[in-house]
Design an enzyme around this catalytic site. Structure first.
Site, short mmCIF file in Angstrom:
data_model
loop_
_atom_site.label_atom_id
_atom_site.label_comp_id
_atom_site.label_asym_id
_atom_site.label_seq_id
_atom_site.Cartn_x
_atom_site.Cartn_y
_atom_site.Cartn_z
N ASP A 80 48.33 30.71 72.19
CA ASP A 80 48.66 32.12 72.42
C ASP A 80 47.36 32.93 72.38
OD1 ASP A 80 50.06 34.88 71.91
OD2 ASP A 80 51.72 33.50 72.33
N ASP A 81 47.44 34.17 71.97
CA ASP A 81 46.29 35.07 72.01
C ASP A 81 45.16 34.53 71.10
OD1 ASP A 81 44.73 37.27 72.62
OD2 ASP A 81 46.23 38.75 72.03
N LYS A 157 51.30 31.93 79.77
CA LYS A 157 52.05 33.08 79.24
C LYS A 157 51.23 34.32 79.54
CE LYS A 157 53.60 35.12 74.84
NZ LYS A 157 53.80 34.87 73.39
N ASP A 159 50.89 38.26 79.07
CA ASP A 159 51.34 39.38 78.24
C ASP A 159 51.08 40.71 78.96
OD1 ASP A 159 52.34 40.69 76.01
OD2 ASP A 159 51.19 39.50 74.59
N ARG A 213 60.37 37.64 78.99
CA ARG A 213 60.72 38.30 77.74
C ARG A 213 61.24 39.69 78.04
NH1 ARG A 213 57.69 37.54 73.32
NH2 ARG A 213 58.75 39.41 72.61
N ASP A 217 59.19 41.05 69.96
CA ASP A 217 58.76 39.79 69.33
C ASP A 217 59.70 39.39 68.19
OD1 ASP A 217 56.58 40.02 70.97
OD2 ASP A 217 55.09 39.88 69.36
#
Ligand SMILES: *[C@@H]1O[C@H](CO)[C@@H](O)[C@H](O)[C@H]1NC(C)=O
Ligand SMILES: *[C@@H]1O[C@H](CO)[C@@H](O)[C@H](O)[C@H]1NC(C)=O
Ligand SMILES: *[C@@H]1O[C@H](CO)[C@@H](O)[C@H](O)[C@H]1NC(C)=O
Ligand SMILES: *[C@@H]1O[C@H](CO)[C@@H](O)[C@H](O)[C@H]1NC(C)=O
Length: 404
Positions: A80-81, A157, A159, A213, A217
């Site tokens: 992820d990030d 992914k 964002d 999404r 979260d």
């Protein structure tokens, strides 16, 4: 199944034909994603085993193999990030992995996954910076898509922090265009329409993304999990009708095995995510996971509901406030998965008196009912015979009804 319900479910068949045509995510993708459990810890001196580094992803991959999770369908190991260096390569404009935390580079990490029969996912953001203020993809989408393809990354992914949310309908398809142009298939996970305030263009989202999404979260709490479940039950814009092979509504990661949920609540999250035909991404430390949590993640009859080839997202039939809600998901073999979710926490199981007919199951020969977590046979029921269930406090009863 009653006619109204059937019509409702069939109505969606027309909608779902025009999904993203990259051959991926024909059933909901399954794997592991670092964010919920490991966040953006970059201090590898103090936290050598849990900082965002290649060592963490390699350790999770090793555990996925050792625990035989691949055999249950878990396949992706996703970054992820907080993985990149703070600056792009000044000459090429390419992203570079943080050299201290990812000394071997992302390409080597992808090889590591592939050698174990696993896949690697990575994270970026369509704004100027990621949520944690690393370089974003705005103005660099083609370069970034090419870089990910060069590295043989299997999933991206994307964002939406630090972007203009009204740009989502342009930003996400642009990245998809460049990802497609690389010729290297990459599963595309969008945080669109999450950041958008206006009415969402679900047909375009489904054409663009393999999963999307549309709610906040998940955090490590029952309150967070139920807020997501309520959103899916309310089903604004009937977004459930856009879910199906190739594209899935994403209620975010599982927190099964973490700190915040009881055993029964963990089963409830896993069961409901199965009912939603949701992507199943664990976010747990697989090195220390309990046998109990692992058994939930390996509930093969529940996973089969999640992976059912029809790919229908469960609808909520009704909900008794602060008590039991009833959910149904038609399956490919004409059977139906039924979930009774109990939000009552009064300390003893709650009873619901109903009939299968009331749940929309009207086959006159009756149904053979099986509980799915333990595989317990519950017997034969006619549509109109009393069907009384007991559901654990903040827990789930998950059943399959096979018509006779
Ligand atoms: C790109 O899009 C075309 C047309 O939709 C599709 O056939 C092809 O499989 C896609 N390629 C990749 C790598 O996603
Ligand atoms: C959602 O579906 C229901 C049932 O088919 C329908 O009555 C309602 O108008 C739909 N709502 C929207 C926003 O499309
Ligand atoms: C499901 O039902 C349809 C229509 O009643 C029937 O044609 C089909 O054979 C059934 N499939 C299975 C696997 O029972
Ligand atoms: C009903 O389901 C049980 C499992 O719950 C199975 O053992 C049994 O054979 C089934 N009965 C029939 C008639 O299909």
């Amino acid at each position: 199944m009653d006619k109204m319900l059937l019509l409702l479910f069939l109505g969606l068949a027309a909608e779902i034909c025009s999904g993203l045509d990259n051959g991926l995510a024909r059933t909901p993708p399954m794997g592991w994603l670092s964010w919920e459990r490991f966040r953006c810890e970059t201090d590898c001196t103090t936290f050598p085993d849990s900082c965002i580094s290649e060592k963490l992803y390699m350790a999770m991959a090793d555990k996925m193999v050792e625990l035989n999770l691949k055999a249950y369908g878990y396949e992706y190991v996703n970054i992820d990030d907080c993985w990149p260096a703070k600056e792009r390569d000044p000459e090429t404009g390419k992203l570079v992995a943080d050299p201290d935390r990812f000394p071997s580079g992302i390409s080597a990490l992808a090889d590591y996954m592939h050698a174990r029969g696993l896949k690697l996912g990575i994270y970026e953001d369509f704004g100027v910076q990621t949520c944690a203020k690393y370089p974003g993809s705005e103005f660099y989408m083609e370069i970034d898509a090419n870089t990910f393809a060069e590295w043989k990354v299997d999933m991206v992914k994307f964002d939406g922090c630090n972007s203009d949310p009204n740009d989502s309908p342009y930003g996400y398809p642009t990245m998809q265009f460049y990802m497609n142009k690389t010729g290297h298939p990459m599963l595309y996970s969008c945080e669109w329409p999450l950041y958008e305030s206006k009415k969402h263009d679900y047909p375009l989202i489904r054409k663009t993304c393999n999963m999307w999404r549309n709610y906040g979260d998940v955090t490590d709490s029952w309150e967070s999990v139920t807020s997501i479940i309520h959103y899916f039950g309310n089903n604004p814009q009937n977004f459930s009708t856009f879910t199906g092979p190739g594209g899935w509504a994403d209620p975010d990661m599982l927190v099964v095995g973490d700190f915040g949920l009881s055993y029964y609540q963990q089963k409830a999250q896993f069961g409901m995510w199965a009912m939603f035909a949701a992507p199943i991404f664990m976010s747990v430390d697989l090195r220390t996971i309990t046998q109990e949590a692992l058994a939930i993640l390996k509930s093969k009859d529940v996973i089969a509901i999640n992976q059912d080839p029809l790919g229908i997202q469960a609808l909520r039939l009704y909900a008794v406030p602060n008590s039991i809600s009833v959910w149904v998901k038609p399956l490919v073999d004409n059977s139906t998965a039924i979930a009774f979710l109990n939000e009552n926490n009064e300390g003893r199981p709650t009873q619901l008196k109903t009939t299968l007919s009331d749940i929309g199951l009207k086959n006159s020969n009756g149904y053979n009912i099986t509980e799915l977590f333990d595989g317990k046979a519950m017997g034969m029921y006619k549509p109109t015979s009393p069907f009384d269930v007991l559901v654990d406090p903040t827990g789930i009863l998950l059943l399959k009804a096979v018509p006779m």
